[in-house]
Every structure is written in C-alpha cells, then in structure tokens.
Enzyme design. Structure first.
Site, mmCIF file in Angstrom:
data_model
loop_
_atom_site.group_PDB
_atom_site.id
_atom_site.type_symbol
_atom_site.label_atom_id
_atom_site.label_comp_id
_atom_site.label_asym_id
_atom_site.label_seq_id
_atom_site.Cartn_x
_atom_site.Cartn_y
_atom_site.Cartn_z
ATOM 1 N N ASP A 1 -11.910 -0.894 11.614
ATOM 2 C CA ASP A 1 -12.590 -2.178 11.798
ATOM 3 C C ASP A 1 -13.997 -1.829 12.243
ATOM 4 O OD1 ASP A 1 -13.704 -4.543 12.608
ATOM 5 O OD2 ASP A 1 -11.928 -5.259 13.665
ATOM 6 N N SER B 1 -28.527 -7.503 1.048
ATOM 7 C CA SER B 1 -28.334 -8.516 -0.009
ATOM 8 C C SER B 1 -29.677 -9.128 -0.343
ATOM 9 C CB SER B 1 -27.397 -9.626 0.486
ATOM 10 O OG SER B 1 -27.342 -10.675 -0.455
ATOM 11 N N TYR C 1 -25.218 -15.889 7.043
ATOM 12 C CA TYR C 1 -24.987 -14.680 6.229
ATOM 13 C C TYR C 1 -26.340 -14.083 5.839
ATOM 14 C CZ TYR C 1 -23.852 -11.686 2.278
ATOM 15 O OH TYR C 1 -23.771 -10.610 1.421
ATOM 16 N N LYS D 1 -28.133 -10.390 6.892
ATOM 17 C CA LYS D 1 -28.641 -9.382 5.955
ATOM 18 C C LYS D 1 -30.132 -9.108 6.207
ATOM 19 C CE LYS D 1 -24.759 -8.540 3.839
ATOM 20 N NZ LYS D 1 -24.113 -7.220 3.969
HETATM 21 N N1 LIG Z 1 -20.456 -9.544 -4.059
HETATM 22 C C1 LIG Z 1 -21.685 -9.974 -3.991
HETATM 23 O O1 LIG Z 1 -22.084 -10.875 -4.722
HETATM 24 C C2 LIG Z 1 -22.644 -9.351 -2.991
HETATM 25 C C3 LIG Z 1 -24.007 -9.592 -3.145
HETATM 26 C C4 LIG Z 1 -24.891 -9.018 -2.225
HETATM 27 C C5 LIG Z 1 -24.403 -8.226 -1.202
HETATM 28 N N2 LIG Z 1 -23.055 -8.025 -1.086
HETATM 29 C C6 LIG Z 1 -22.592 -7.163 0.012
HETATM 30 O O2 LIG Z 1 -21.868 -6.081 -0.559
HETATM 31 C C7 LIG Z 1 -21.003 -5.546 0.444
HETATM 32 C C8 LIG Z 1 -19.641 -5.296 -0.177
HETATM 33 O O3 LIG Z 1 -19.031 -6.527 -0.514
HETATM 34 P P1 LIG Z 1 -18.206 -6.770 -1.857
HETATM 35 O O4 LIG Z 1 -18.943 -7.812 -2.599
HETATM 36 O O5 LIG Z 1 -17.895 -5.488 -2.504
HETATM 37 O O6 LIG Z 1 -16.906 -7.496 -1.247
HETATM 38 P P2 LIG Z 1 -15.360 -7.110 -1.248
HETATM 39 O O7 LIG Z 1 -14.689 -8.261 -0.570
HETATM 40 O O8 LIG Z 1 -14.894 -6.760 -2.625
HETATM 41 O O9 LIG Z 1 -15.279 -5.813 -0.325
HETATM 42 C C9 LIG Z 1 -15.507 -5.868 1.053
HETATM 43 C C10 LIG Z 1 -14.618 -4.826 1.735
HETATM 44 O O10 LIG Z 1 -14.971 -4.798 3.124
HETATM 45 C C11 LIG Z 1 -13.774 -4.705 3.873
HETATM 46 N N3 LIG Z 1 -14.003 -5.229 5.215
HETATM 47 C C12 LIG Z 1 -14.259 -6.506 5.584
HETATM 48 N N4 LIG Z 1 -14.386 -6.592 6.921
HETATM 49 C C13 LIG Z 1 -14.214 -5.327 7.411
HETATM 50 C C14 LIG Z 1 -14.217 -4.769 8.719
HETATM 51 N N5 LIG Z 1 -14.423 -5.539 9.810
HETATM 52 N N6 LIG Z 1 -14.018 -3.448 8.849
HETATM 53 C C15 LIG Z 1 -13.797 -2.664 7.766
HETATM 54 N N7 LIG Z 1 -13.760 -3.142 6.501
HETATM 55 C C16 LIG Z 1 -13.958 -4.468 6.336
HETATM 56 C C17 LIG Z 1 -12.749 -5.515 3.093
HETATM 57 O O11 LIG Z 1 -11.419 -5.159 3.440
HETATM 58 C C18 LIG Z 1 -13.113 -5.142 1.653
HETATM 59 O O12 LIG Z 1 -12.405 -4.005 1.218
HETATM 60 C C19 LIG Z 1 -20.997 -6.553 1.599
HETATM 61 O O13 LIG Z 1 -21.807 -6.063 2.653
HETATM 62 C C20 LIG Z 1 -21.611 -7.786 0.978
HETATM 63 O O14 LIG Z 1 -22.236 -8.605 1.940
HETATM 64 C C21 LIG Z 1 -22.168 -8.561 -1.952
#
Ligand SMILES: NC(=O)c1ccc[n+]([C@@H]2O[C@H](COP(=O)([O-])OP(=O)(O)OC[C@H]3O[C@@H](n4cnc5c(N)ncnc54)[C@H](O)[C@@H]3O)[C@@H](O)[C@H]2O)c1
Length: 247
Positions: free
Chosen positions: A60, A141, A154, A158
């Site tokens: 975590d 992001s 959010y 970021k």
């Molecule tokens: N998907 C998008 O459109 C997007 C766009 C810009 C930025 N992001 C950023 O990309 C990053 C990855 O997100 P994603 O889109 O791959 O989402 P995702 O939900 O596919 O993956 C997120 C992962 O983080 C893990 N997680 C969540 N809280 C946690 C914690 N407290 N400790 C450890 N692990 C934890 C989850 O279990 C999951 O495996 C994030 O920081 C997100 O803000 C995503």
C-alpha cells in the site's frame, strides 16, 4: 556491452498489477531490469511478476512500512535499488466538486501525493548512504497541467506530483538522483471509467491531435527512456505523452 537499456538496474514499479504500471514493469524487464511488482492487488500482481520473472510484494503506497519492506526486498533479492516508478494512482468518479467527500479527497491525496513523499523518505536515505545515483519517475497526468471540471482534487494531486518532481530534481541533482514525471492523456485502463464517467472515450479522444488514447506501451517507452542512462542529463521534466493534447 548489453543492448538492453536497463541492464544491471533494479526497479520498484508501484501499481504494476494493471494498466500503465503493468506495461512499465513489462518493458523494464524486457530491457534487462530486475523488477519489484508493488501493488495492493495480490492475484494480479503475482501473475504479472511471474510473467516477467520479477518478484511481487503486496504494497500500500500510502504506508511507510510497506515502502521499507519493498526496499528491503529489492536489496535481499537483487542487492540494490536504482529506480522507483510511482505509478499507483487513485481517483473518485468525475462529479461536481462540492460532492467530493473528505474520505475521497484524502484517498486521492494519499495515493497520488503522499506516496511520493514516502518513497523519498525511505529510498533517498538509502541512495545517499550507498552513494548510488537514483532515478524516480512519477506517473502524473495531463489533468495536472490542463485540468477540467469534475476532477478538481485528482487534477490538483497530479499538479502536486509534477511540482514535487521539479523541486526534488533541483534539491537532489547534486547527489545524482534524478526525478522526472510522465503525464499520460486518457488511456483504456482500470481508471478510465472514473475519469470520464463511462467507458466511451471517443468524445475525449477527439480533443487529442494525434487522435487516439495513450497506451501502456506509450507510457512504458517514455519511462524506459527516462530511467535509462540515455536520459542521464534529464531531470525535473514532466514529459507529456499525450498525442499533443496539452498543446
Ligand atoms: N488511465 C488513464 O486514463 C490515466 C491518464 C493519466 C494518468 N493516469 C495515471 O496512471 C497511473 C496508473 O493508472 P492506470 O490508468 O494504469 O489505472 P489501473 O487502475 O489500471 O492501475 C492502477 C493500479 O494501482 C494499484 N493501486 C491503487 N491504489 C494503490 C495503493 N494504495 N497501493 C498500491 N497500489 C495501488 C491498483 O491495484 C492497480 O493495479 C495512475 O497514477 C493514474 O492516475 C491514468
């Protein structure tokens, strides 16, 4: 000399059980890095670790003890730690900001910002003690640069990640510890529904000049470059991997 761009390096990738993090961990392993898959999600995390020949640790990112355990595992398994990718992220569903609960606010700030604080609290002293160059990459992001309504906190989290990255780069540059951020535009991952309120990304993608969402491979390629020695003179940047969205 190895043609693998991350040969000899050891990385912790948080949130590597899914989405962008999974893509980053996979690319890093393909490029020769030893990878610690650090995620809350045990089944998916173990699966990813076994696929790429790394190790999983239930983590975590909001808990200092979990960071200490991840660093200890890296040293025990591979003898060192070089790279931290702060990828794990959290959001509430896109909604009117006055209806965001205090619990949701705390969750977003803890997972997206406090995690960076804790990673530096635990890993920077190790790097300084060992006199090792180090490398932190935050997955921020486009929301942190070009925010829209409905995701105020959010987006603010970021923005904080990007600002912290620049401040840390300035502070620890003299110690050869680099800090960079990568900012994806919307992708098709576990979080997409939260950002857009639906899985239909076509309206949003219409605002991206290159006309498509970001993929895990796009983000992984950018992270690989920043983590590699090819980027040894790059610190404090926020690399927008967004098809021109933030222009
Ligand atoms: N998907 C998008 O459109 C997007 C766009 C810009 C930025 N992001 C950023 O990309 C990053 C990855 O997100 P994603 O889109 O791959 O989402 P995702 O939900 O596919 O993956 C997120 C992962 O983080 C893990 N997680 C969540 N809280 C946690 C914690 N407290 N400790 C450890 N692990 C934890 C989850 O279990 C999951 O495996 C994030 O920081 C997100 O803000 C995503």
């Amino acid at each position: 000399m190895s043609s693998e761009r991350l040969a000899g390096k050891v990385a912790i990738v948080t949130g590597a059980a899914s989405g962008f993090g999974r893509g980053i961990a996979t690319k890093f392993a393909q490029e020769g890095a030893k990878v610690i898959v650090a995620d809350l999600s045990e089944d998916a995390g173990k699966q990813v670790a076994s696929e790429l020949g790394g190790v999983f640790i239930r983590t975590d990112v909001t808990q200092k003890a979990d960071w200490e355990a991840a660093l200890a595992l890296a040293i025990k398994e591979y003898g060192q730690l070089d790279i931290v990718v702060n990828n794990a992220g959290a959001s509430y569903s896109n909604k009117a900001t006055e209806s965001v609960t205090e619990k949701e606010f705390d969750m977003v700030m803890n997972v997206n910002v406090k995690s960076i604080y804790l990673s530096t609290q635990v890993v920077v002293p190790y790097l300084l003690k060992e006199n090792r160059p180090g490398n932190f990459i935050q997955i921020a992001s486009t929301a942190g640069i070009r925010p829209r309504g409905g995701l105020a906190w959010y987006s603010a989290s970021k923005g904080a990640a990007i600002t912290a990255t620049k401040a840390l780069a300035s502070e620890y540059g003299p110690k050869q510890i680099r800090f960079n951020a990568v900012s994806p535009v919307v992708g098709v991952t576990g979080m997409t529904n939260l950002f857009l309120g639906s899985t239909d990304i076509s309206t949003f993608v219409a605002t991206v000049p290159l006309g498509r969402p970001s993929t895990p491979a796009d983000i992984a390629n950018a992270c690989c470059y920043l983590a590699s020695d090819e980027a040894s003179f790059i610190t404090g940047v926020n690399l927008e991997v967004d098809g021109g969205r933030c222009v």
